[in-house]
Design a protein around this motif. Structure first.
Motif, PDB file in Angstrom:
ATOM      1  N   ILE A 188       0.835  -1.196   0.000  1.00  0.00           N
ATOM      2  CA  ILE A 188       0.000   0.000   0.000  1.00  0.00           C
ATOM      3  C   ILE A 188       0.876   1.255   0.000  1.00  0.00           C
ATOM      4  CG2 ILE A 188      -0.152   0.266   2.507  1.00  0.00           C
ATOM      5  CD1 ILE A 188      -3.239   0.570   2.033  1.00  0.00           C
ATOM      6  N   ASN A 189       0.380   2.310  -0.644  1.00  0.00           N
ATOM      7  CA  ASN A 189       1.100   3.594  -0.622  1.00  0.00           C
ATOM      8  C   ASN A 189       0.604   4.405   0.561  1.00  0.00           C
ATOM      9  OD1 ASN A 189       2.401   3.281  -3.335  1.00  0.00           O
ATOM     10  ND2 ASN A 189       0.242   3.171  -3.924  1.00  0.00           N
ATOM     11  N   VAL A 190       1.519   4.967   1.312  1.00  0.00           N
ATOM     12  CA  VAL A 190       1.115   5.727   2.501  1.00  0.00           C
ATOM     13  C   VAL A 190       1.551   7.180   2.349  1.00  0.00           C
ATOM     14  CG1 VAL A 190       1.238   5.889   5.003  1.00  0.00           C
ATOM     15  CG2 VAL A 190       1.364   3.660   3.910  1.00  0.00           C
ATOM     16  N   PHE A 191       0.602   8.061   2.613  1.00  0.00           N
ATOM     17  CA  PHE A 191       0.855   9.503   2.559  1.00  0.00           C
ATOM     18  C   PHE A 191       0.518  10.091   3.917  1.00  0.00           C
ATOM     19  CE2 PHE A 191       1.014   9.873  -2.112  1.00  0.00           C
ATOM     20  CZ  PHE A 191       0.405   8.685  -2.478  1.00  0.00           C
ATOM     21  N   THR A 192       1.062  11.262   4.180  1.00  0.00           N
ATOM     22  CA  THR A 192       0.556  12.012   5.335  1.00  0.00           C
ATOM     23  C   THR A 192      -0.481  12.998   4.805  1.00  0.00           C
ATOM     24  OG1 THR A 192       2.355  13.571   5.059  1.00  0.00           O
ATOM     25  CG2 THR A 192       2.654  11.877   6.714  1.00  0.00           C
ATOM     26  N   SER A 236       1.933  -0.336 -14.217  1.00  0.00           N
ATOM     27  CA  SER A 236       1.984   0.454 -12.999  1.00  0.00           C
ATOM     28  C   SER A 236       2.846   1.678 -13.211  1.00  0.00           C
ATOM     29  CB  SER A 236       2.479  -0.400 -11.824  1.00  0.00           C
ATOM     30  OG  SER A 236       3.814  -0.720 -12.002  1.00  0.00           O
ATOM     31  N   ILE A 237       2.361   2.738 -12.631  1.00  0.00           N
ATOM     32  CA  ILE A 237       3.086   3.998 -12.706  1.00  0.00           C
ATOM     33  C   ILE A 237       3.861   4.170 -11.412  1.00  0.00           C
ATOM     34  CG2 ILE A 237       2.834   6.506 -12.724  1.00  0.00           C
ATOM     35  CD1 ILE A 237       0.530   6.205 -14.589  1.00  0.00           C
ATOM     36  N   VAL A 238       5.142   4.358 -11.533  1.00  0.00           N
ATOM     37  CA  VAL A 238       5.937   4.635 -10.349  1.00  0.00           C
ATOM     38  C   VAL A 238       6.087   6.144 -10.275  1.00  0.00           C
ATOM     39  CG1 VAL A 238       8.085   4.185  -9.153  1.00  0.00           C
ATOM     40  CG2 VAL A 238       7.168   2.484 -10.719  1.00  0.00           C
ATOM     41  N   GLY A 239       5.647   6.686  -9.166  1.00  0.00           N
ATOM     42  CA  GLY A 239       5.640   8.144  -9.093  1.00  0.00           C
ATOM     43  C   GLY A 239       6.201   8.665  -7.793  1.00  0.00           C
ATOM     44  N   THR A 240       6.230   9.960  -7.670  1.00  0.00           N
ATOM     45  CA  THR A 240       6.705  10.595  -6.447  1.00  0.00           C
ATOM     46  C   THR A 240       5.693  11.631  -5.998  1.00  0.00           C
ATOM     47  OG1 THR A 240       7.890  12.205  -7.767  1.00  0.00           O
ATOM     48  CG2 THR A 240       9.149  10.327  -6.989  1.00  0.00           C
ATOM     49  N   ASN A 241       5.677  11.824  -4.689  1.00  0.00           N
ATOM     50  CA  ASN A 241       4.805  12.859  -4.136  1.00  0.00           C
ATOM     51  C   ASN A 241       5.442  13.329  -2.838  1.00  0.00           C
ATOM     52  OD1 ASN A 241       2.601  13.846  -2.258  1.00  0.00           O
ATOM     53  ND2 ASN A 241       1.489  13.710  -4.183  1.00  0.00           N
ATOM     54  N   GLY A 242       5.428  14.610  -2.624  1.00  0.00           N
ATOM     55  CA  GLY A 242       6.090  15.181  -1.454  1.00  0.00           C
ATOM     56  C   GLY A 242       5.533  14.667  -0.150  1.00  0.00           C
ATOM     57  N   SER A 243       4.265  14.283  -0.128  1.00  0.00           N
ATOM     58  CA  SER A 243       3.664  13.840   1.126  1.00  0.00           C
ATOM     59  C   SER A 243       3.750  12.337   1.321  1.00  0.00           C
ATOM     60  CB  SER A 243       2.187  14.243   1.168  1.00  0.00           C
ATOM     61  OG  SER A 243       2.089  15.645   1.102  1.00  0.00           O
ATOM     62  N   ALA A 244       4.279  11.615   0.341  1.00  0.00           N
ATOM     63  CA  ALA A 244       4.342  10.162   0.464  1.00  0.00           C
ATOM     64  C   ALA A 244       5.390   9.778   1.493  1.00  0.00           C
ATOM     65  CB  ALA A 244       4.676   9.531  -0.884  1.00  0.00           C
ATOM     66  N   MET A 245       5.116   8.675   2.230  1.00  0.00           N
ATOM     67  CA  MET A 245       6.056   8.213   3.245  1.00  0.00           C
ATOM     68  C   MET A 245       7.208   7.438   2.630  1.00  0.00           C
ATOM     69  SD  MET A 245       4.677   9.147   6.153  1.00  0.00           S
ATOM     70  CE  MET A 245       5.325   8.090   7.423  1.00  0.00           C
ATOM     71  N   THR A 246       7.037   7.021   1.398  1.00  0.00           N
ATOM     72  CA  THR A 246       8.087   6.265   0.724  1.00  0.00           C
ATOM     73  C   THR A 246       8.576   7.075  -0.465  1.00  0.00           C
ATOM     74  OG1 THR A 246       6.314   5.146  -0.455  1.00  0.00           O
ATOM     75  CG2 THR A 246       7.318   3.954   1.350  1.00  0.00           C
ATOM     76  N   PRO A 247       9.812   6.868  -0.862  1.00  0.00           N
ATOM     77  CA  PRO A 247      10.332   7.648  -1.993  1.00  0.00           C
ATOM     78  C   PRO A 247       9.547   7.401  -3.284  1.00  0.00           C
ATOM     79  CG  PRO A 247      11.917   5.990  -1.268  1.00  0.00           C
ATOM     80  CD  PRO A 247      10.832   6.030  -0.265  1.00  0.00           C
ATOM     81  N   ALA A 248       8.993   6.204  -3.444  1.00  0.00           N
ATOM     82  CA  ALA A 248       8.252   5.934  -4.672  1.00  0.00           C
ATOM     83  C   ALA A 248       6.858   5.466  -4.323  1.00  0.00           C
ATOM     84  CB  ALA A 248       8.964   4.861  -5.495  1.00  0.00           C
ATOM     85  N   ILE A 249       5.881   5.909  -5.090  1.00  0.00           N
ATOM     86  CA  ILE A 249       4.537   5.361  -4.932  1.00  0.00           C
ATOM     87  C   ILE A 249       4.204   4.594  -6.193  1.00  0.00           C
ATOM     88  CG2 ILE A 249       3.710   7.145  -3.372  1.00  0.00           C
ATOM     89  CD1 ILE A 249       2.390   8.464  -5.786  1.00  0.00           C
ATOM     90  N   ARG A 250       3.318   3.636  -6.062  1.00  0.00           N
ATOM     91  CA  ARG A 250       3.028   2.762  -7.183  1.00  0.00           C
ATOM     92  C   ARG A 250       1.517   2.716  -7.406  1.00  0.00           C
ATOM     93  NH1 ARG A 250       5.803  -1.371  -9.979  1.00  0.00           N
ATOM     94  NH2 ARG A 250       7.736  -0.989  -8.879  1.00  0.00           N
ATOM     95  N   ALA A 251       1.100   2.976  -8.645  1.00  0.00           N
ATOM     96  CA  ALA A 251      -0.319   2.934  -8.977  1.00  0.00           C
ATOM     97  C   ALA A 251      -0.519   1.959 -10.121  1.00  0.00           C
ATOM     98  CB  ALA A 251      -0.800   4.323  -9.387  1.00  0.00           C
TER      99      ALA A 251
END
Lengths: 449, 356, 332
Positions: free
Chosen positions: A251-255, A313-328
């Motif tokens: 799972i992708n985790v964001f704040t 799957s798209i590997v992306g980045t987001n400033g609020s994500a807890m991990t360096p990469a997010i995966r959709a």
């Protein structure tokens, strides 16, 4: 045979008798009811006490507190041989000097008095079981002449031959290669269904647990985090730990935060969350919870696109994500909506989980509230009860990833000599002296599992 | 073959020693007295030489001593065994010895030798099985207790760090009776204990004592002495057996007895084989325990050599001008052959029975 | 993930046949049902628990009783040696032996140093032989082990194999010729004869070589890069790193000198060179003015004095002794 664990607790005493802080709470006030004839998976990361729990059920490990019932019998104080269990060890523990047949016959030969069978009966029973696990062709081989999968089946046959009331499997698949693992887990499923023996198995592999269990028990630090049917636990995790532990890709985790029933990730308002109070949250989004849209509300940078069969799957980045990469994970038609280096997503509300930032417990919203209530009702109807953990975990501080100690890399061989010495000394310290009590040693290994 | 291999080393001996010393001080300075070579040149020459034969220089001391005191004796003892009734003192006196097989023939027909062979075999056959089984039981018992394990282990190891001769004298003191029958003053502590349990005192080791009584005392001492090593090895083996096999046996409902015979013994069989083989070798070389108890005449008072073993026979024939070193050599080679054969038999049996 | 629900549903109806594919399932369904029904029946749990506890306690008692019995048998000779050494000759000879001396006779101990035994001299001799032979032996062992562990040379394996092969031969085979050799060298009744023939122990070379081989190769290469010579590397790196093994060798070698009997008795049986064990066994301990009466208390006192250093070494160096011992069948 129904198995009930009541307030089961296991504390490994501290090595240093004076310093109590060294003691390890492997299993903490564990309550569980395992219905008759089911296959359940004890699941958790290593060190969560799942194997200790299994060994306590087997009788090889004595609980510090609490009780174990098989049906209505209190077996807490009973020795393993009197419990009527079968146990398959992680390394199978087949007797290396005996043939397959001798291994399977061994438990029968140990029976005494009225339970003792005639020789023909023993052989007949051994052959029956061997056929059941499909190793009857190898009866005269030694374990060392068998493949891992075959050894595994011999171990199951040995556990089944005396017709146990409960079958226990400790990481039964961890020593097999990937292909064999898939085969064998179906095999276990088949054998369990055909015999109808209540089966408990331990694994750290969530996929394995989810694929064959009737229901799973997710553990962390000796505490049950959640129980339920695998799909339910996946669809409706009770806390951040469970959400993170189940699912591949994870799972992708964001704040984020909730304000006026709207969910914000960073500055962006991404979802309506009706029924959720204002608070700081972790936002868990399953990879399949994203919809790529030009008007999407969540903006992410694209760092790569992986095409894996039918899934993209798209590997992306987001400033609020807890991990360096997010995966959709998205469908091929949606891919055309990806433009340049930025992807915009809408979110599927039932794939988005909110967790309070302090307690890491689930915050339900919108239609999730009804879905959750429905699920709990259904579980009760099926005679199961819904368990989740509330309150702080024991030894929470240990949970944090240890900071990597910077290893001093000195050049020159004198430095290496010193390094060698210190390493050697450590090894010596760690090694128990010749006369160290074996029980102490074994506790050590078990609590580390 | 050995000799050939070591030849290059011998060639460099003379220079080697000197240079080795120089290198030890860290500097290979040369005196430079020879006009033909400057110190520089000498140094270079030495370096080249050193690099070429370095390993042999390191091995030199060991090789010399091994050649003189190990390799040469092997050949020489074989040679002596074919020199009829050889004796070094007589050789110095100018005697020439005939070559032949009669040393062997005489030895194996010689009653004292045959008797010593019998005694040796008897001691081995009695002590090896008993001490192995006892050590196995002790090791298993030690491995299954929780408290005092270390203390017991230390106690059981004590006999190992003793002087075989000295403690042999203690055993003598324990078994001996003071005074000559029928005027016995004190029967000794062991007989006193036997009497306390209602037995009759036995003349274990004194004048006119029975051969079998002597053997019994020696066997007790040998077993007492042999236990520590066996316990140590077997306990080490036990502790390295994967504990899961015992867990599995527990789950399978095996009784302690069945666990012992069906799990412990097979899994420990390599260690047991090792202990038995070394036990046999040691048994055939038995000497000091008997000397410890009975003195270097290997027998009770007025019955010298009653308990002579093969090794005892060999040593008896080494020293002095009246001894027969030729026959002793033959006996030593026969001993070697026996040990070799017994070891081979052991290995053959264990190959069939031992699970590795 | 998606197919979980499917498996769930199909499970009981049709058995998934994903097994090993080696053959189709042969066991008929009825058989398997049978197995499940024959599970261990209900039993009287309380009774079993109780029996189980009783058996457990009895077994523990039996184990401790057995071990205690053995421990007493092992310790008894030591105990008897100690108390006998403190008895007067008169008390020792009493018809019923006493288990504790009525009166401590310390003169038994002083007699060991002054009488025929002259233990002081024996100690000195043994110390000289022990220390010198240990030192030389260590040096030779270190050099050889280094050559076998680190250096490359032609015939290394054959050489090493041949050396190991000599371990199989019983020492008695060497003794005859060595006695002749030592006599020929005119070494009888010298310390040289006691020291030189046993300077090389193939077993110790083997032991130390194994130890040296465990030292990571990178250290050697790093030393090479730094320009350290082999010689320096050996003494500055390998030797300090192998200290535990070297200590084991030292202790076993010293104990060897202390316990050696056969060879010293053969080649150096004179007062000036006699070693402890030879002296102890050779002394008669006769009671003054009486023929054939052995003064056992005096003898036991001497035995105690010879035994105590060994026990002390064992107490202090237990680990090192056991390390060396468990790898070999040798004693001392």
């Amino acid at each position: 045979m129904k198995v009930v664990l009541q307030n089961l607790t296991k504390i490994f005493p501290s090595r240093d008798k004076k310093d109590k802080s060294g003691e390890v709470i492997a299993v903490n006030d564990f309550n569980l009811e395992i219905p008759d004839g089911k296959l359940i998976g004890l699941l958790g990361p290593s060190g969560c006490g799942k194997s200790t729990t299994l060994f306590m059920i087997s009788g090889l490990e004595e609980p510090t507190g609490g009780k174990i019932f098989f049906g209505d019998d209190d077996v807490t104080k009973l020795a393993p041989e009197n419990r009527g269990i079968g146990l398959v060890f992680q390394n199978y523990a087949l007797y290396p000097h005996m043939t397959v047949q001798q291994n399977i016959l061994f438990p029968l030969q140990n029976l005494k008095g009225e339970n003792r069978l005639s020789k023909e009966e023993m052989l007949k029973r051994a052959n029956e079981v061997a056929r059941l696990v499909q190793i009857d062709e190898y009866m005269n081989r030694k374990p060392s002449e068998l493949s891992g999968g075959q050894q595994q089946r011999v171990a199951i046959a040995r556990a089944l031959v005396k017709m146990p009331r409960v079958l226990l499997l400790d990481e039964p698949l961890s020593n097999l290669d990937a292909r064999l693992r898939l085969q064998t887990r179906e095999e276990i499923r088949r054998i369990q269904r055909n015999t109808g023996i209540t089966t408990i198995f331990v694994t750290h592999d969530q996929e394995e647990a989810m694929s064959i269990s009737d229901f799973i028990v997710v553990m962390k630090l000796g505490v049950i985090m959640q129980t339920g049917k695998p799909q339910w636990v996946y669809d409706d995790p009770a806390n951040l730990f469970v959400a993170k532990f189940l699912g591949t890709p994870p799972i992708n985790v964001f704040t984020g935060h909730v304000e006026n029933e709207k969910l914000y990730i960073g500055e962006e308002e991404v979802l309506d969350v009706k029924g959720a109070a204002d608070q700081e949250v972790y936002v868990g989004i399953r990879p399949e919870g994203f919809i790529l849209k030009q008007t999407g509300k969540l903006t992410c940078g694209i760092s790569g696109i992986d095409v894996m069969g039918r899934d993209i799957s798209i590997v992306g980045t987001n400033g609020s994500a807890m991990t360096p990469a997010i995966r959709a994970i998205i469908s091929a038609d949606e891919l055309k909506n990806a433009q340049g280096t930025v992807a915009k997503f809408d979110l599927k509300p039932h794939k988005v989980f909110l967790f309070n930032k302090e307690s890491e417990e689930r915050v339900w919203f919108g239609s999730q509230i009804e879905a959750h209530a429905e699920m709990v009702e259904q579980m009760k109807a099926e005679g199961q009860y819904y368990t989740t953990h509330t309150g702080p975990l024991p030894r929470e501080q240990d949970d944090k990833p240890k900071e990597d100690k910077p290893v001093e890399e000195k050049k020159g061989f004198i430095a290496k000599v010193k390094a060698f010495f210190s390493r050697k000394k450590d090894a010596q310290d760690a090694q128990p002296s010749e006369a160290a009590e074996p029980s102490e040693e074994s506790q050590e290994t078990k609590s580390e599992e | 073959m050995e000799m050939e291999k070591t030849d290059p080393a011998l060639n460099v001996t003379a220079e080697g020693a000197e240079v080795l010393a120089a290198e030890a001080t860290g500097e290979a300075e040369a005196s430079g007295k020879k006009p033909a070579l400057t110190p520089e040149q000498k140094k270079i020459r030495w370096k080249a030489f050193y690099n070429k034969y370095k390993a042999w220089l390191y091995l030199l001391p060991a090789i010399i001593i091994l050649l003189v005191f190990t390799v040469w004796p092997i050949f020489n003892t074989i040679r002596l065994s074919f020199l009829i009734d050889y004796n070094y003192q007589k050789q110095i006196g100018g005697k020439v010895f005939e070559v032949g097989f009669s040393n062997y023939a005489n030895v194996i027909q010689y009653t004292p030798f045959l008797k010593s062979l019998g005694t040796t075999m008897l001691l081995t056959v009695i002590t090896v099985p008993i001490s192995t089984l006892l050590a196995l039981l002790i090791a298993v018992a030690l491995n299954s207790i929780k408290f005092f394990q270390r203390i017991f282990q230390t106690i059981f190891f004590l006999p190992y760090v003793t002087n075989a001769i000295a403690i042999g004298m203690v055993f003598m003191a324990m078994f001996t009776q003071i005074g000559t029958p029928p005027y016995v003053q004190s029967y000794g502590i062991i007989n006193t204990i036997i009497k306390a349990f209602g037995g009759k005192p036995i003349n274990w080791v004194n004048q006119n004592s029975n051969y079998w009584a002597n053997i019994a005392v020696v066997c007790i001492y040998i077993i007492w002495n042999a236990l520590p090593f066996k316990i140590l090895v077997l306990l080490g083996g036990l502790q390295s057996v994967n504990k899961q096999y015992y867990d599995a046996a527990k789950v399978d409902g095996a009784s302690r007895w069945r666990t012992f015979w069906h799990i412990t013994v097979p899994l420990l069989s390599p260690m047991i084989a090792y202990v038995v083989i070394t036990g046999f070798i040691g048994g055939f070389k038995e000497y000091s325990s008997i000397v410890g108890i009975f003195g270097d005449k290997m027998g009770p008072y007025s019955a010298d050599w009653q308990l002579m073993t093969i090794v005892g026979y060999i040593y008896r024939n080494i020293e002095g001008s009246n001894t027969n070193q030729g026959r002793a050599s033959a006996a030593a080679l026969i001993l070697f052959a026996i040990i070799f054969v017994v070891t081979m038999i052991n290995l053959y049996v264990s190959k069939k029975k031992v699970h590795y | 993930m998606e197919n979980i629900v499917e498996t769930e549903k199909t499970g009981s109806a049709s058995v998934p046949q994903t097994g090993t594919g080696e053959h189709m399932q042969t066991a008929p369904h009825a058989d398997e049902q049978e197995i499940s029904k024959k599970t261990m029946g209900e039993r009287n749990i309380r009774e079993i628990s109780k029996k189980q506890m009783v058996v457990k306690i009895l077994v523990q008692i039996a184990l401790y009783a057995f071990l205690t019995l053995i421990a007493v048998s092992v310790l008894f000779p030591f105990y008897w040696m100690l108390i006998s050494s403190l008895k007067t000759w008169r008390e020792y000879n009493e018809a019923v032996p006493t288990f504790w001396p009525r009166q401590f006779e310390w003169s038994n101990y002083t007699a060991a140093f002054t009488g025929e035994l002259n233990l002081g001299r024996l100690f000195l001799n043994t110390l000289i032989v022990g220390v010198v032979s240990t030192l030389l032996s260590l040096i030779i062992t270190i050099l050889s082990a280094f050559a076998f562990a680190r250096l490359e040379f032609k015939g290394k394996n054959i050489m090493f194999g041949a050396m190991l092969a000599t371990m199989m031969i019983p020492g008695e085979l060497f003794t005859i010729t060595n006695y002749v050799t030592v006599t020929a060298f005119n070494w009888t009744h010298t310390f040289t004869a006691l020291i030189v023939p046993f300077l090389v122990s193939v077993f110790y070379i083997y032991l130390l070589r194994q130890n040296f081989m465990q030292i990571p190769n990178e250290l050697y290469l790093a030393a090479k890069v730094d320009g350290t010579s082999d010689w320096k590397y050996l003494w500055r790196v390998m030797v300090p790193m192998s200290a535990p093994t070297l200590i084991s060798i030292t202790i076993l070698k010293m104990m060897g000198a202390w316990n050696s009997y056969i060879w010293p008795r053969l080649v150096a049986n004179d007062a000036a060179h006699k070693l402890v064990t030879v002296g102890l066994r050779g002394a008669t301990f006769l009671v003054d003015g009486m023929d054939n009466m052995i003064n056992y208390p005096a003898q036991m006192a001497a035995v105690v004095i010879v035994t105590i250093p060994l026990l002390l070494i064992f107490i202090f160096f237990r680990k090192y002794i056991m390390r060396g011992v468990s790898r070999s069948g040798i004693k001392g």
